[in-house]
Write an enzyme that holds these catalytic residues in place. Structure first.
Site, mmCIF file in Angstrom:
data_model
loop_
_atom_site.group_PDB
_atom_site.id
_atom_site.type_symbol
_atom_site.label_atom_id
_atom_site.label_comp_id
_atom_site.label_asym_id
_atom_site.label_seq_id
_atom_site.Cartn_x
_atom_site.Cartn_y
_atom_site.Cartn_z
ATOM 1 C CD GLU A 76 31.678 36.796 52.460
ATOM 2 O OE1 GLU A 76 30.924 37.171 51.389
ATOM 3 O OE2 GLU A 76 32.083 35.586 52.691
ATOM 4 C CG ASP B 144 26.488 34.275 48.226
ATOM 5 O OD1 ASP B 144 26.105 34.350 49.371
ATOM 6 O OD2 ASP B 144 27.564 34.360 48.004
#
Length: 82
Positions: free
Chosen positions: A63, A1
């Site tokens: 984000e 991630d």
């Protein structure tokens, strides 16, 4: 991630954990999920303090690619009285 690292000036492999001066460094070692975990862990203390103004946690997603999750969240918050 984690987002890609191509073209960034790393002095070591960003995907290997490195200890330097008692601190740990590495790409993705703690991201927003680490911050969210800390916030959620503090909720019981927040509840017990009897705050005059409530704390609202606004948690988005993606984000890394322009805060994609923020736009729908802002629309939803604007629709509701917080």
């Amino acid at each position: 991630d984690v987002v890609p690292v191509a073209g960034q000036d790393w002095t070591h492999n960003p995907f290997e954990l490195v200890e330097r001066d008692g601190k740990l460094y590495g790409r993705g070692t703690t991201d927003m999920k680490g911050f969210v975990a800390v916030c959620l862990a503090m909720v019981p203390e927040m509840v017990e303090v009897n705050l005059k103004t409530p704390i609202h946690l606004a948690i988005s997603y993606d984000e890394e690619v322009g805060c994609v999750g923020v736009r729908p969240m802002l629309r939803e918050v604007a629709r509701k009285s917080v």
